[in-house]
Design an enzyme around this catalytic site. Structure first.
Site, PDB file in Angstrom:
ATOM      1  N   TYR A  25      -7.318  44.758  52.320  1.00 54.32           N
ATOM      2  CA  TYR A  25      -6.088  45.353  52.048  1.00 54.32           C
ATOM      3  C   TYR A  25      -5.373  44.827  50.846  1.00 54.32           C
ATOM      4  O   TYR A  25      -4.865  45.929  49.852  1.00 54.32           O
ATOM      5  CB  TYR A  25      -5.232  44.900  53.141  1.00 54.32           C
ATOM      6  CG  TYR A  25      -3.787  45.539  53.152  1.00 54.32           C
ATOM      7  CD1 TYR A  25      -3.116  46.801  53.612  1.00 54.32           C
ATOM      8  CD2 TYR A  25      -2.631  44.603  53.047  1.00 54.32           C
ATOM      9  CE1 TYR A  25      -2.151  47.213  53.515  1.00 54.32           C
ATOM     10  CE2 TYR A  25      -1.466  45.137  52.905  1.00 54.32           C
ATOM     11  CZ  TYR A  25      -1.173  46.477  53.249  1.00 54.32           C
ATOM     12  OH  TYR A  25       0.242  46.698  53.307  1.00 54.32           O
ATOM     13  N   GLY A  85       1.638  60.291  54.851  1.00 56.30           N
ATOM     14  CA  GLY A  85       1.925  59.312  55.913  1.00 56.30           C
ATOM     15  C   GLY A  85       3.143  59.379  56.613  1.00 56.30           C
ATOM     16  O   GLY A  85       3.852  58.412  57.030  1.00 56.30           O
ATOM     17  N   LEU A 143       4.544  60.215  59.536  1.00 54.66           N
ATOM     18  CA  LEU A 143       4.459  59.745  60.921  1.00 54.66           C
ATOM     19  C   LEU A 143       4.488  58.271  60.942  1.00 54.66           C
ATOM     20  O   LEU A 143       4.479  57.791  62.141  1.00 54.66           O
ATOM     21  CB  LEU A 143       3.798  60.610  61.771  1.00 54.66           C
ATOM     22  CG  LEU A 143       4.175  61.982  61.864  1.00 54.66           C
ATOM     23  CD1 LEU A 143       3.250  62.790  62.961  1.00 54.66           C
ATOM     24  CD2 LEU A 143       5.457  62.275  62.358  1.00 54.66           C
ATOM     25  N   GLY A 144       4.181  57.699  59.955  1.00 56.18           N
ATOM     26  CA  GLY A 144       3.735  56.056  60.184  1.00 56.18           C
ATOM     27  C   GLY A 144       4.984  55.362  60.177  1.00 56.18           C
ATOM     28  O   GLY A 144       6.164  55.766  60.365  1.00 56.18           O
TER      29      GLY A 144
HETATM   30  N1  SER Z   1       3.073  44.825  56.710  1.00 57.97           N
HETATM   31  C1  SER Z   1       2.049  44.712  56.166  1.00 57.97           C
HETATM   32  C2  SER Z   1       0.788  44.156  56.892  1.00 57.97           C
HETATM   33  O1  SER Z   1       0.992  43.205  57.711  1.00 57.97           O
HETATM   34  C3  SER Z   1       2.006  44.224  54.758  1.00 57.97           C
HETATM   35  O2  SER Z   1       2.306  44.680  53.904  1.00 57.97           O
HETATM   36  O3  SER Z   1      -0.389  44.394  56.663  1.00 57.97           O
END
Ligand code: SER
Length: 320
Positions: A142, A8, A10-11
Site C-alpha cells: 500500500y 470509488g 461507494l467506498g
Molecule cells: N486508513 C488507511 C489504512 O489503514 C490508511 O490510509 O489502510
C-alpha cells in the site's frame, strides 16, 4: 471545479464525498462511478451514477468525455491490510487505476485529486511530528503504491501541466460507510462495538499511536485544497493532514465519558500491528495550513460525541 467524476464512489470516502460535492456544486455536476451498483443507496439515487472498473482506461476516458467533466477525483483503491494480503492485485488496481485516471485528466485537461496516506511513510521516516518533506521508504505494498502515486501525480503536473493535488490522509473515522481492509479501522470498529456490546477487542496494541481524522474534516480538506489558489501551492502531491494522534486507550477513555462501563481488551493481529508500527505516531500538517488554510474542526472528544450520537441513530434505524 464545476463538473466532477469520482471513482470509488461507494467506498469509505466516496459515500460521503459524493453527497457533499452534490450539495456544494449541484447534484447533476457530480458523476459517481464504482465497480458495482448498490440498490437504494443515496449516492446512486441522488445524481448521475455509472459502473466503472478503474482498470478499464478506455471506459474511464469515455465516461469523463461523455459527461464533459473538468475534474477527476480518483478514490478507488485497496487499503493497507488487503493490499498486504493481495500485493499483486493491489499493484494492478491501485497503480493501474491511477495511471488510467491521470491519462483521462491529461487528455481532457481536467483538474485532478487522489488521496495519499500516512502509509506513504515507513520505518526510517521520523516518527514524531513527521515533516511534510522527509524520508519515504514504506515497507508495505500500500505504501509503495502511495509513494509511487505521489511521484506519478507530480510527474503529470511537471511534464504535462495537469493540475494534480493530493493529501496524505490519516485514518478516517466515519459512521456512514464502514472502511474495508485498513489498518486504522480499529478506530471505527470500536465505536460500533461500544454501542452494540459495550466492549471491544482491539487488533492494534496498546500504546500504538496513529493519526486520525473525522470524515467531515476530510471532506472539507479535499474541497479546500481543490479550490485553493494554485499560486500559493508550493507542494502538491501530497500534503500531510491530521486532526489527532491517538492510541486505543485514548479512544476508550473518550468513549467512557459517554458509556462509563465500556471495556477495552486486546488481541493483537501481527500483520496489521507491523503495518501500524511502520507508520508515524504523528504527522506535521503545517504546510497544508500555510499553503491552503487546512484546519480540522473535530478533536477526539468532539468526534466521539458526534460519532456515538450519529451511530446510535443509524444502528437503531437498522434494528427498527
Ligand atoms: N486508513 C488507511 C489504512 O489503514 C490508511 O490510509 O489502510
Amino acid at each position: 471545479m464545476k463538473k466532477i467524476l469520482v471513482t470509488g464512489a461507494l467506498g469509505q470516502i466516496g459515500s460521503e464525498l459524493i453527497m457533499k460535492l452534490r450539495e456544494v456544486y449541484g447534484a447533476d455536476q457530480v458523476v459517481a462511478t464504482d465497480i458495482r451498483k448498490k440498490e437504494a443507496d443515496p449516492v446512486v439515487d441522488s445524481g448521475p451514477f455509472e459502473i466503472l472498473d478503474v482498470t478499464d482506461g478506455n471506459r474511464m476516458f469515455e465516461l469523463a468525455k461523455t459527461h464533459q467533466v473538468d475534474t477527476i477525483m480518483h478514490l478507488a483503491a485497496l487499503l493497507s491490510a488487503t493490499a498486504e494480503a493481495k500485493p499483486l492485485l493491489a499493484w494492478n488496481l491501485n497503480m493501474g487505476g491511477l495511471v488510467n485516471a491521470l491519462e483521462a485528466a491529461r487528455e481532457l485537461n481536467c483538474q485532478f485529486f487522489t488521496p495519499s496516506s500516512i502509509g506513504a511513510f515507513g520505518p526510517s521516516t521520523p516518527k514524531d511530528n513527521t515533516p511534510q518533506d522527509t524520508i519515504q521508504r514504506p515497507t508495505t505494498m500500500y505504501g509503495v503504491n502511495k509513494v509511487s502515486g505521489e511521484l506519478l501525480c507530480d510527474y503529470y503536473y511537471q511534464k504535462f501541466g495537469v493540475d494534480t493535488r493530493g493529501v496524505r490522509f490519516p485514518g478516517l473515522i466515519s459512521y456512514v460507510a464502514p472502511p474495508g481492509g485498513g489498518t486504522t479501522d480499529y478506530a471505527v470498529d470500536i465505536y460500533y462495538k461500544a454501542i452494540l456490546d459495550g466492549a471491544y477487542t482491539s487488533y492494534i496494541g496498546k500504546g500504538t499511536y496513529m493519526d486520525m481524522m473525522y470524515m467531515p474534516d476530510a471532506l472539507n480538506a479535499i474541497i479546500a485544497l481543490m479550490e485553493a489558489d494554485p499560486s500559493k501551492l508550493i507542494h502538491r502531491n501530497a500534503f500531510n493532514v491530521t486532526a489527532m494522534s491517538i492510541e486505543p486507550e485514548d479512544v476508550a477513555a473518550a468513549i467512557r465519558k459517554h458509556i462509563p462501563t465500556f471495556a477495552l481488551s486486546y488481541d493483537v493481529d501481527p500483520v496489521r500491528q507491523a503495518i501500524a508500527d511502520s507508520w508515524p505516531n504523528s504527522i506535521d500538517a503545517t504546510a497544508a495550513m500555510n499553503e491552503w488554510g487546512f484546519k480540522a474542526e473535530f478533536d477526539l472528544e468532539k468526534m466521539t460525541e458526534d460519532m456515538l450520537t450519529k451511530l446510535r441513530g443509524k444502528l437503531l434505524q437498522q434494528v427498527g
